[in-house]
Write an enzyme that holds these catalytic residues in place. Structure first.
Site, PDB file in Angstrom:
ATOM      1  CE  LYS A 101      -3.224  -2.225  -0.581  1.00 12.29           C
ATOM      2  NZ  LYS A 101      -3.614  -2.269  -1.805  1.00 12.29           N
ATOM      3  CB  SER A 155      -0.854  -0.070   1.160  1.00 12.33           C
ATOM      4  OG  SER A 155      -1.578   1.358   1.454  1.00 12.33           O
ATOM      5  CD  GLU A 198      -7.476   3.668   0.556  1.00 10.22           C
ATOM      6  OE1 GLU A 198      -6.479   2.801   0.872  1.00 10.22           O
ATOM      7  OE2 GLU A 198      -7.695   3.921  -0.693  1.00 10.22           O
ATOM      8  CG  HIS A 208      -5.131  -0.857   3.747  1.00 12.72           C
ATOM      9  ND1 HIS A 208      -5.145  -0.188   2.480  1.00 12.72           N
ATOM     10  CD2 HIS A 208      -4.334  -0.059   4.654  1.00 12.72           C
ATOM     11  CE1 HIS A 208      -4.401   0.916   2.671  1.00 12.72           C
ATOM     12  NE2 HIS A 208      -3.949   0.892   3.731  1.00 12.72           N
ATOM     13  CG  ASN A 209      -7.261  -1.027  -0.623  1.00 11.31           C
ATOM     14  OD1 ASN A 209      -6.277  -1.055  -0.238  1.00 11.31           O
ATOM     15  ND2 ASN A 209      -6.983  -1.263  -1.942  1.00 11.31           N
TER      16      ASN A 209
HETATM   17  P1  NBP Z   1      -0.602  -2.135 -14.125  1.00 13.19           P
HETATM   18  O1  NBP Z   1      -1.568  -2.576 -13.418  1.00 13.19           O
HETATM   19  O2  NBP Z   1      -1.220  -0.874 -15.192  1.00 13.19           O
HETATM   20  O3  NBP Z   1       0.021  -3.071 -15.110  1.00 13.19           O
HETATM   21  C1  NBP Z   1       0.932  -2.985 -16.232  1.00 13.19           C
HETATM   22  C2  NBP Z   1       2.105  -3.880 -16.096  1.00 13.19           C
HETATM   23  O4  NBP Z   1       1.537  -5.308 -16.321  1.00 13.19           O
HETATM   24  C3  NBP Z   1       2.881  -3.707 -17.406  1.00 13.19           C
HETATM   25  O5  NBP Z   1       4.424  -4.282 -16.734  1.00 13.19           O
HETATM   26  C4  NBP Z   1       2.530  -4.670 -18.375  1.00 13.19           C
HETATM   27  O6  NBP Z   1       3.391  -5.253 -18.992  1.00 13.19           O
HETATM   28  C5  NBP Z   1       2.146  -6.020 -17.282  1.00 13.19           C
HETATM   29  N1  NBP Z   1       1.439  -6.946 -18.017  1.00 13.19           N
HETATM   30  C6  NBP Z   1       0.041  -7.044 -18.730  1.00 13.19           C
HETATM   31 BR1  NBP Z   1      -1.067  -5.430 -18.508  1.00 13.19          BR
HETATM   32  N2  NBP Z   1      -0.261  -7.999 -19.190  1.00 13.19           N
HETATM   33  C7  NBP Z   1       0.490  -8.934 -18.970  1.00 13.19           C
HETATM   34  C8  NBP Z   1       0.891 -10.150 -19.496  1.00 13.19           C
HETATM   35  N3  NBP Z   1      -0.105 -10.818 -19.909  1.00 13.19           N
HETATM   36  N4  NBP Z   1       2.063 -10.819 -19.227  1.00 13.19           N
HETATM   37  C9  NBP Z   1       3.098 -10.020 -18.579  1.00 13.19           C
HETATM   38  N5  NBP Z   1       2.926  -8.790 -18.109  1.00 13.19           N
HETATM   39  C10 NBP Z   1       1.793  -8.176 -18.327  1.00 13.19           C
HETATM   40  O7  NBP Z   1       0.725  -1.854 -13.528  1.00 13.19           O
HETATM   41  P2  NBP Z   1       0.780  -0.724 -12.244  1.00 13.19           P
HETATM   42  O8  NBP Z   1      -0.243   0.481 -12.128  1.00 13.19           O
HETATM   43  O9  NBP Z   1       2.396  -0.535 -11.879  1.00 13.19           O
HETATM   44  O10 NBP Z   1       0.295  -1.550 -10.968  1.00 13.19           O
HETATM   45  C11 NBP Z   1       0.835  -3.055 -10.698  1.00 13.19           C
HETATM   46  C12 NBP Z   1      -0.057  -3.715  -9.616  1.00 13.19           C
HETATM   47  O11 NBP Z   1       0.034  -2.910  -8.550  1.00 13.19           O
HETATM   48  C13 NBP Z   1      -1.247  -3.915  -9.847  1.00 13.19           C
HETATM   49  O12 NBP Z   1      -1.568  -5.308  -9.524  1.00 13.19           O
HETATM   50  C14 NBP Z   1      -2.111  -2.991  -9.244  1.00 13.19           C
HETATM   51  O13 NBP Z   1      -3.453  -3.188  -9.005  1.00 13.19           O
HETATM   52  C15 NBP Z   1      -1.276  -2.732  -7.976  1.00 13.19           C
HETATM   53  N6  NBP Z   1      -1.145  -1.151  -7.662  1.00 13.19           N
HETATM   54  C16 NBP Z   1      -0.894  -1.047  -6.329  1.00 13.19           C
HETATM   55  C17 NBP Z   1      -1.082   0.274  -6.087  1.00 13.19           C
HETATM   56  C18 NBP Z   1      -0.906   0.438  -4.419  1.00 13.19           C
HETATM   57  O14 NBP Z   1      -0.972   1.550  -4.180  1.00 13.19           O
HETATM   58  N7  NBP Z   1      -0.655  -0.482  -3.999  1.00 13.19           N
HETATM   59  C19 NBP Z   1      -1.101   1.310  -6.897  1.00 13.19           C
HETATM   60  C20 NBP Z   1      -1.229   1.066  -8.261  1.00 13.19           C
HETATM   61  C21 NBP Z   1      -1.394  -0.145  -8.434  1.00 13.19           C
HETATM   62  P3  NBP Z   1       3.616  -4.440 -20.606  1.00 13.19           P
HETATM   63  O15 NBP Z   1       4.350  -3.212 -20.361  1.00 13.19           O
HETATM   64  O16 NBP Z   1       4.382  -5.249 -21.363  1.00 13.19           O
HETATM   65  O17 NBP Z   1       2.429  -3.960 -21.070  1.00 13.19           O
END
Ligand code: NBP
Length: 476
Positions: free
Chosen positions: A182, A128, A189, A185-186
């Site tokens: 987690k 988070s 939130e 947590h959300n």
């Molecule tokens: P995204 O959720 O937008 O995912 C993009 C990534 O996934 C890219 O690296 C993309 O590769 C890869 N990808 C996809 Br789409 N399909 C794929 C596949 N079939 N095989 C391999 N790679 C694949 O990225 P993010 O916003 O950085 O979030 C990543 C994770 O973190 C998610 O699960 C999200 O829910 C979570 N998250 C958490 C928070 C938080 O506050 N904790 C915030 C935001 C996100 P590519 O570049 O080749 O398309």
């Protein structure tokens, strides 16, 4: 092989996590499905530390020291399964796969089972704090085997947020426990944000105050019991002016709240477990109501505004009432969330330490707040505490604001201001402390129409009354 940890999936979150590892002195293997993101990380942030970029998954895996530790940070769902399928044949017994995306915990349980059968550790991990947290120190909630935490835990603790020198990362429990926590947590939130929004609305309607004035009230609140990231950013957001129009920013934003689904998952799980998480549910439904456009149009056209203009007389007293009502409602929402963790922990055999969860949420994450210390202390006093509200600190703190809470909820109703989370939290409070609930009548009705039986207050056993005959009672 020389990298101590690897990250695959280099969108904003993965990239920032990889940079965080590198800044802490780890050699980080980096990989992304499309090589461009890997190249741009090296080009733009290569100075952060020691990266080992690979174009293929084979090279990526080969660049890692054993037991390998691979953090998967891709879009939750099918992408995660696709990456695991590609990764697993390349790994060897004892290697650790960390899913740091926002997976739904039943998926994590499924994946953990599958990888365990292959002799691999699968660590579903809540992370988070958004992009900023990923780079500078998130709150980290790892599940999976306790054994995997022995080698992985210290690295994750290293890159996590710290509060008073204590890492905001601890082992949560087996298989899906980390992602479950987690999720809650959300959910909390959602409740916290809704309560803050209701407090803002009350101040706006009751005082006729401007967004900037209300922002100052929130800034003031942030110096006391309510001190938290969400209150702090609320003060900033409310004081922010829209550059284009010169109006308060909040006044030009469309009033339809969106959601990505973790609130819905939390509520669905609350229903499955039978835990009344009314604060989270009201918050989730309030977002749904805001987005119910045809219903709102029809409602605005047909339902009269029967309440007059609200004019609060004693401004300072009213602000203090809202503050106390907000704090009390917030305690209820958190209390319910911790109940949900306890219930799921019992159901799944996770043995989650609730005090430790409050501790790792003190920094790095969106609900970070001073008051989480009080929750940790409450569970230190009694690890099996059945109701957070019943802890001595919270009985005092909520008791103090009780009259204010009742005034605010009743004034809101009289003046036609919707406060679903404030009102339902107060009803929960009154329900959970009630000597006797009207559930007795529900049981009687159920026995009447469906012969569902009932228990009695004066003797053991299960009974059914022959309602249609002479209405005599029989032991069922
Ligand atoms: P995204 O959720 O937008 O995912 C993009 C990534 O996934 C890219 O690296 C993309 O590769 C890869 N990808 C996809 Br789409 N399909 C794929 C596949 N079939 N095989 C391999 N790679 C694949 O990225 P993010 O916003 O950085 O979030 C990543 C994770 O973190 C998610 O699960 C999200 O829910 C979570 N998250 C958490 C928070 C938080 O506050 N904790 C915030 C935001 C996100 P590519 O570049 O080749 O398309």
């Amino acid at each position: 092989a020389r990298a101590q940890i690897g990250v695959t999936g280099l969108a904003v979150m993965g990239r920032n996590l990889a940079r965080n590892f590198a800044r802490h002195g780890y050699t980080v293997a980096v990989h992304n499905r499309s090589y461009g993101k890997t190249q741009s990380l090296i080009a733009e942030n290569g100075d952060d530390g020691d990266f080992v970029p690979s174009e293929s998954m084979e090279d990526f895996v080969a660049s890692l020291e054993r037991p390998r530790k691979v953090v998967v940070m891709v879009k939750a769902g099918a992408a995660t399964d696709a990456v695991i399928d590609e990764l697993v044949p390349l790994l060897e017994e004892g290697d650790i796969v960390v899913d740091a995306g926002n997976a739904h915990f039943p998926d994590t349980i499924r994946r953990e089972n599958a990888l365990r059968e292959k002799g691999l550790h699968f660590v579903g991990t809540g992370v988070s704090g958004g992009e900023e947290g990923a780079l500078n120190g998130p709150s980290i909630m790892p599940g999976g085997t306790a054994e995997s935490y022995e080698s992985l835990g210290p690295i994750l603790e290293d890159i996590s947020a710290k509060v008073d020198g204590v890492p905001c990362c601890t082992y949560v429990g087996p298989d899906g426990a980390g992602h479950f926590v987690k999720m809650v947590h959300n959910g909390i939130e959602y409740a916290d944000m809704q309560l803050i929004a209701e407090a803002y609305d009350l101040l706006k309607q009751g005082l006729g105050a401007s967004a900037a004035e209300i922002g100052q009230i929130f800034a003031e609140w942030n110096t006391g019991d309510l001190e938290s990231f969400l209150i702090e950013i609320t003060a900033d957001v409310l004081q922010h002016v829209d550059a284009e129009t010169g109006s308060a920013f909040v006044d030009v934003v469309l009033d339809q709240a969106e959601q990505k689904g973790t609130g819905r998952w939390t509520v669905q799980n609350g229903l499955d477990l039978g835990v009344p998480i009314t604060g989270i549910a009201e918050a989730t439904f309030a977002r749904a109501l805001s987005g119910s456009v045809p219903q709102r149009e029809a409602g605005r056209a047909a339902l009269p505004a029967d309440a007059g203009t609200w004019a609060v007389e004693d401004r300072d007293a009213f602000v203090e009432d809202v503050r106390l009502a907000l704090f009390a409602s917030k305690v209820v929402a958190y209390s319910q969330g911790f109940d949900q963790i306890a219930a799921a922990s019992a159901e799944n055999g996770w043995d989650i330490d609730r005090g430790a969860m409050a501790r790792i949420w003190r920094g790095g994450c969106i609900i970070r707040a001073r008051f989480l210390n009080r929750i940790t202390e409450a569970y230190e006093r009694d690890a099996e505490l059945p109701l957070l509200l019943a802890d001595e600190y919270f009985t005092g703190a909520v008791g103090n604001g009780l009259a204010a809470w009742r005034r605010i909820v009743s004034q809101a109703a009289l003046n036609g201001v919707p406060v679903p989370a404030f009102a339902s939290s107060l009803s929960y409070y009154d329900g959970v402390r009630a000597e006797r609930l009207p559930a007795a009548l529900i049981q009687a009705q159920r026995d009447f129409f469906g012969a569902h039986t009932y228990k009695r207050v004066d003797r053991e056993g299960t009974f059914h009354t022959e309602w249609s005959l002479d209405r005599s009672e029989s032991q069922a």
